[in-house]
Motif scaffolding. Structure first.
Motif, short mmCIF file in Angstrom:
data_model
loop_
_atom_site.label_atom_id
_atom_site.label_comp_id
_atom_site.label_asym_id
_atom_site.label_seq_id
_atom_site.Cartn_x
_atom_site.Cartn_y
_atom_site.Cartn_z
N SER A 136 0.83 -1.21 0.00
CA SER A 136 0.00 0.00 0.00
C SER A 136 0.86 1.26 0.00
CB SER A 136 -0.95 0.00 1.20
OG SER A 136 -0.24 0.01 2.42
N CYS A 162 2.27 1.82 -3.42
CA CYS A 162 1.23 2.36 -4.30
C CYS A 162 0.94 3.82 -3.99
CB CYS A 162 -0.04 1.53 -4.19
SG CYS A 162 0.12 -0.14 -4.88
N GLU A 216 -3.68 -3.12 -7.25
CA GLU A 216 -4.07 -2.02 -6.39
C GLU A 216 -4.09 -0.69 -7.15
OE1 GLU A 216 -5.23 0.32 -3.24
OE2 GLU A 216 -5.33 -1.86 -3.47
N LYS A 271 -7.15 -0.30 -9.28
CA LYS A 271 -8.31 0.07 -8.46
C LYS A 271 -8.35 1.57 -8.23
CE LYS A 271 -8.79 -4.20 -5.73
NZ LYS A 271 -8.67 -4.74 -4.34
#
Length: 199
Positions: free
Chosen positions: A85, A88, A136, A139
């Motif tokens: 995360s 990203c 990710e 998305k």
């Protein structure tokens, strides 16, 4: 390596301390530095190579709202984070801000130094970290291009070790030769991007 190359301005972000498990793969991780804040150990190492360097070392965890606060004045982002995360978050911010990003994909469980490559993140094959990042980022609608260091070595299930602790948790091992080569390649990629974009 960047300090030895002549880079002078560094902005280092980390919130962890040196752990004994880091010694096999992180250059600054030594028995005397165990327990110390990584950001400060890295800062001191850079300054021991070039005492004229400007090093700002911040204790922070990269999250969705932190890249803009932390990295606004940086010319190039060098991502060597483990957390998907957080990787990203930086990639998304790099796209929005128009800044240059170079990123390290997964080095764990690799054995073959000759399989290490650099290239477009979106075309990387055979890397679980890259696959999870792409899922990710899609998305989030973040499709910005950036280069990365990766290995196209095919992994097998037997490359996992099993801990003797309760629960038989998998241990993801790494080779100091592979992680060192990833780091050197990432630094070189940053220099190449810096020169290409004349930052």
């Amino acid at each position: 390596s960047l300090a030895r190359f002549g880079a002078k301005n560094f902005f280092v972000v980390d919130c962890a301390t040196v752990d004994p498990s880091n010694i096999n793969r992180q250059l600054f991780a030594l028995e005397p530095t165990v327990g110390m804040e990584k950001r400060l150990v890295v800062r001191d190492r850079i300054l021991s190579i070039n005492s004229d360097a400007n090093v700002e070392a911040v204790n922070a965890l990269i999250a969705a709202d932190t890249p803009e606060k932390l990295f606004g004045k940086c010319d190039i982002f060098i991502d060597a984070i483990d957390c998907i995360s957080s990787k990203c978050d930086i990639a998304e911010f790099a796209q929005k801000s128009g800044k240059v990003l170079v990123s390290s994909m997964g080095a764990a469980r690799r054995k073959d130094l000759t399989k290490i490559k650099t290239g477009d993140f979106w075309t990387v094959c055979g890397c679980p970290v890259a696959a999870r990042m792409r899922k990710e980022l899609r998305k989030r609608g973040a499709f910005g291009k950036f280069d990365c260091v990766f290995s196209d070595e095919q992994l097998c299930g037997e490359s996992h070790l099993v801990s003797s602790a309760a629960g038989q948790k998998k241990v993801i091992g790494s080779s100091p030769f592979i992680t060192a080569a990833f780091g050197i390649a990432l630094g070189n990629l940053a220099v190449m991007q810096f020169a290409k974009n004349r930052l």
